[in-house]
Write a protein that holds these residues in place. Structure first.
Motif, PDB file in Angstrom:
ATOM      1  N   ALA A  69     -17.220 -12.560   2.615  1.00  0.00           N
ATOM      2  CA  ALA A  69     -16.627 -13.861   2.891  1.00  0.00           C
ATOM      3  C   ALA A  69     -16.059 -14.750   2.648  1.00  0.00           C
ATOM      4  N   GLN A  70     -16.106 -15.116   1.038  1.00  0.00           N
ATOM      5  CA  GLN A  70     -15.051 -15.881   0.061  1.00  0.00           C
ATOM      6  C   GLN A  70     -13.468 -14.980   0.448  1.00  0.00           C
ATOM      7  N   LYS A  71     -13.706 -13.692   0.687  1.00  0.00           N
ATOM      8  CA  LYS A  71     -11.992 -13.261   1.102  1.00  0.00           C
ATOM      9  C   LYS A  71     -11.432 -13.540   2.533  1.00  0.00           C
ATOM     10  N   ALA A  72     -12.844 -13.815   4.018  1.00  0.00           N
ATOM     11  CA  ALA A  72     -11.950 -13.996   4.644  1.00  0.00           C
ATOM     12  C   ALA A  72     -11.748 -15.751   4.602  1.00  0.00           C
ATOM     13  N   ALA A  73     -12.461 -16.713   3.962  1.00  0.00           N
ATOM     14  CA  ALA A  73     -11.583 -17.971   4.852  1.00  0.00           C
ATOM     15  C   ALA A  73     -10.606 -18.556   3.364  1.00  0.00           C
ATOM     16  N   GLU A  74     -10.462 -17.416   2.684  1.00  0.00           N
ATOM     17  CA  GLU A  74      -9.270 -17.410   1.690  1.00  0.00           C
ATOM     18  C   GLU A  74      -8.135 -17.290   3.015  1.00  0.00           C
ATOM     19  N   LEU A  75      -8.174 -16.054   3.437  1.00  0.00           N
ATOM     20  CA  LEU A  75      -7.199 -15.480   4.507  1.00  0.00           C
ATOM     21  C   LEU A  75      -7.234 -16.879   5.788  1.00  0.00           C
ATOM     22  N   LYS A  76      -8.298 -17.516   5.543  1.00  0.00           N
ATOM     23  CA  LYS A  76      -8.693 -18.157   6.844  1.00  0.00           C
ATOM     24  C   LYS A  76      -7.222 -19.864   6.269  1.00  0.00           C
ATOM     25  N   ASN A  77      -7.472 -19.776   5.171  1.00  0.00           N
ATOM     26  CA  ASN A  77      -6.719 -21.114   4.933  1.00  0.00           C
ATOM     27  C   ASN A  77      -5.461 -20.589   3.896  1.00  0.00           C
ATOM     28  N   LEU A  78      -5.256 -18.983   4.464  1.00  0.00           N
ATOM     29  CA  LEU A  78      -4.061 -18.898   4.048  1.00  0.00           C
ATOM     30  C   LEU A  78      -3.644 -18.906   2.427  1.00  0.00           C
ATOM     31  N   SER A  79      -4.522 -18.600   1.576  1.00  0.00           N
ATOM     32  CA  SER A  79      -4.943 -18.863   0.424  1.00  0.00           C
ATOM     33  C   SER A  79      -4.384 -17.748  -0.459  1.00  0.00           C
ATOM     34  N   SER A  80      -3.979 -16.628   0.486  1.00  0.00           N
ATOM     35  CA  SER A  80      -4.333 -14.953  -0.020  1.00  0.00           C
ATOM     36  C   SER A  80      -4.151 -13.886   1.391  1.00  0.00           C
ATOM     37  N   GLY A  81      -3.360 -13.329   1.467  1.00  0.00           N
ATOM     38  CA  GLY A  81      -3.276 -12.028   2.214  1.00  0.00           C
ATOM     39  C   GLY A  81      -1.407 -11.728   2.501  1.00  0.00           C
ATOM     40  N   ILE A  82      -1.170 -10.981   3.333  1.00  0.00           N
ATOM     41  CA  ILE A  82       0.286 -10.067   3.326  1.00  0.00           C
ATOM     42  C   ILE A  82       0.351  -9.911   4.673  1.00  0.00           C
ATOM     43  N   ILE A  83       1.564 -10.116   4.654  1.00  0.00           N
ATOM     44  CA  ILE A  83       2.866 -10.636   6.607  1.00  0.00           C
ATOM     45  C   ILE A  83       3.890  -9.952   5.934  1.00  0.00           C
ATOM     46  N   GLN A  84       3.577  -8.905   7.380  1.00  0.00           N
ATOM     47  CA  GLN A  84       4.430  -7.820   7.038  1.00  0.00           C
ATOM     48  C   GLN A  84       5.463  -8.042   8.043  1.00  0.00           C
ATOM     49  N   ILE A  85       6.614  -7.640   7.209  1.00  0.00           N
ATOM     50  CA  ILE A  85       7.584  -8.681   8.457  1.00  0.00           C
ATOM     51  C   ILE A  85       9.168  -7.376   8.207  1.00  0.00           C
ATOM     52  N   GLY A  86       8.819  -6.708  10.034  1.00  0.00           N
ATOM     53  CA  GLY A  86      10.736  -5.994  10.075  1.00  0.00           C
ATOM     54  C   GLY A  86      11.875  -6.486  10.516  1.00  0.00           C
ATOM     55  N   LEU A  87      13.321  -6.294   9.994  1.00  0.00           N
ATOM     56  CA  LEU A  87      14.264  -7.264   9.302  1.00  0.00           C
ATOM     57  C   LEU A  87      15.313  -6.258   9.072  1.00  0.00           C
ATOM     58  N   SER A  88      16.566  -6.558   9.603  1.00  0.00           N
ATOM     59  CA  SER A  88      17.680  -5.529   9.536  1.00  0.00           C
ATOM     60  C   SER A  88      18.887  -6.248   8.731  1.00  0.00           C
ATOM     61  N   PRO A  89      19.163  -6.237   8.055  1.00  0.00           N
ATOM     62  CA  PRO A  89      19.630  -6.069   7.115  1.00  0.00           C
ATOM     63  C   PRO A  89      21.094  -7.573   7.338  1.00  0.00           C
ATOM     64  N   LEU A  90      21.298  -7.506   8.793  1.00  0.00           N
ATOM     65  CA  LEU A  90      22.446  -8.158   9.577  1.00  0.00           C
ATOM     66  C   LEU A  90      21.548  -9.167  10.106  1.00  0.00           C
ATOM     67  N   THR A  91      20.083  -9.330  10.081  1.00  0.00           N
ATOM     68  CA  THR A  91      19.593 -10.285  11.120  1.00  0.00           C
ATOM     69  C   THR A  91      19.318 -11.893  10.213  1.00  0.00           C
ATOM     70  N   GLY A  92      20.910 -11.803  10.518  1.00  0.00           N
ATOM     71  CA  GLY A  92      20.288 -13.897  10.377  1.00  0.00           C
ATOM     72  C   GLY A  92      19.978 -14.190   9.003  1.00  0.00           C
ATOM     73  N   LEU A  93      20.078 -13.286   7.817  1.00  0.00           N
ATOM     74  CA  LEU A  93      20.037 -14.106   6.234  1.00  0.00           C
ATOM     75  C   LEU A  93      19.954 -15.093   6.119  1.00  0.00           C
ATOM     76  N   SER A  94      21.120 -15.668   6.099  1.00  0.00           N
ATOM     77  CA  SER A  94      20.758 -17.099   5.613  1.00  0.00           C
ATOM     78  C   SER A  94      20.213 -18.124   6.405  1.00  0.00           C
ATOM     79  N   VAL A  95      19.485 -17.273   7.611  1.00  0.00           N
ATOM     80  CA  VAL A  95      18.719 -18.995   8.417  1.00  0.00           C
ATOM     81  C   VAL A  95      16.927 -18.277   8.223  1.00  0.00           C
TER      82      VAL A  95
END
Length: 294
Positions: free
Chosen positions: A79-105
């Protein structure tokens, strides 16, 4: 078996009394007595030796107590971990990108989001556009940065794409090249040039090919790579001219000249259609969508 039964059982075990357990839980004593009796019936065990003054754990009750305590601790932690995830105080976001993909932005926006939620972690998958689409469809990542033409934004059957930035294509030349003094160029100006391009699996390359085909021009790719640093080195060595999104190469020895007939390219953040993603990833998607400068 219900969690309330375990809660009542632990309270009686810790206080040694049905009465004190009821007072601690702010419920009536009959409620505690009924819950424990129902639990014993379900287990087929007697958990307490009862007398007027005390409720003492039986041998079976002591064993059950050890496991019940572990279960309640695990539930509390979950329950504590779920609350942390809901409050964005923990968690991992997995993101895909290319080396060319608007890196500065993309790097600026990700840094801004991270400043808002500093305990979140980001894990990147670096791949070409085709591989990123596959990773999204197979639920290997939550989100991906993908370049699309404006007319393609609503034409993705399996993906939901939100624009976050508009960009154009530019030509990148060595400072000594005859075309380097131009303020702008057109694709036809590059028809005889050796070109340094992203590979065919890259979304930007598909857009570049489309531009040449529309004007009945033949391109002459000599090197193909998604890494701007490699293309910059090849340009400086005189190996050819690069065609990449604007701002892709920042090097004083390389001249960037806008392509006047470049289409508008929308850098998007993409997610799989009708898939529930991590709460933190959902928040990031909404944040990036709201940041669109189009």
């Amino acid at each position: 078996m219900e969690l309330k039964q375990l809660e009542y059982f632990l309270a009686v075990s810790n206080t040694g009394s049905f009465t004190r357990a009821a007072e601690q839980l702010y419920v009536s004593q009959p409620s505690v007595t009924t819950a424990i009796k129902k639990l014993e019936d379900e287990l087929g065990l007697v958990l307490f030796d009862r007398n007027k003054k005390q409720a003492i754990l039986t041998s079976e009750g002591k064993i059950f107590y050890q496991h019940a305590g572990t279960v309640m601790k695990d539930i509390s932690l979950a329950a504590q971990k779920a609350a942390e995830l809901k409050n964005l105080s923990s968690g991992i976001i997995q993101i895909g990108l290319s080396p060319l993909t608007g890196l500065s932005v993309s790097s600026f926006l990700l840094a801004k989001f991270h400043n808002m939620y500093p305990t979140l972690r980001f894990r990147f998958l670096e791949a070409n556009t085709k591989e990123l689409r596959h990773a999204l469809e197979e639920d290997q990542i939550d989100l991906a940065f993908l370049p699309l033409l404006t007319q393609e934004l609503d034409a993705e059957p399996s993906l939901e794409c939100a624009g976050i930035h508009q960009e154009h294509l530019s030509a990148y030349l060595p400072q000594f090249h005859l075309l380097a003094h131009k303020q702008e160029l057109h694709f036809k100006d590059l028809r005889q040039e050796l070109l340094l391009l992203p590979p065919e699996s890259c979304g930007y390359r598909q857009i570049i090919d489309h531009c040449f085909q529309q004007q009945n021009l033949t391109e002459r790719p000599i090197f193909e790579t998604t890494y701007p640093q490699m293309i910059a080195s090849l340009i400086i060595s005189g190996s050819g001219i690069g065609i990449l999104p604007s701002g892709a190469i920042q090097n004083e020895m390389v001249r960037e000249v806008p392509l006047a007939d470049s289409p508008v390219i929308v850098l998007t953040i993409a997610r799989k259609q009708k898939r529930t993603i991590a709460h933190a990833a959902e928040k990031l998607y909404a944040f990036l969508q709201e940041s669109y400068d189009g």
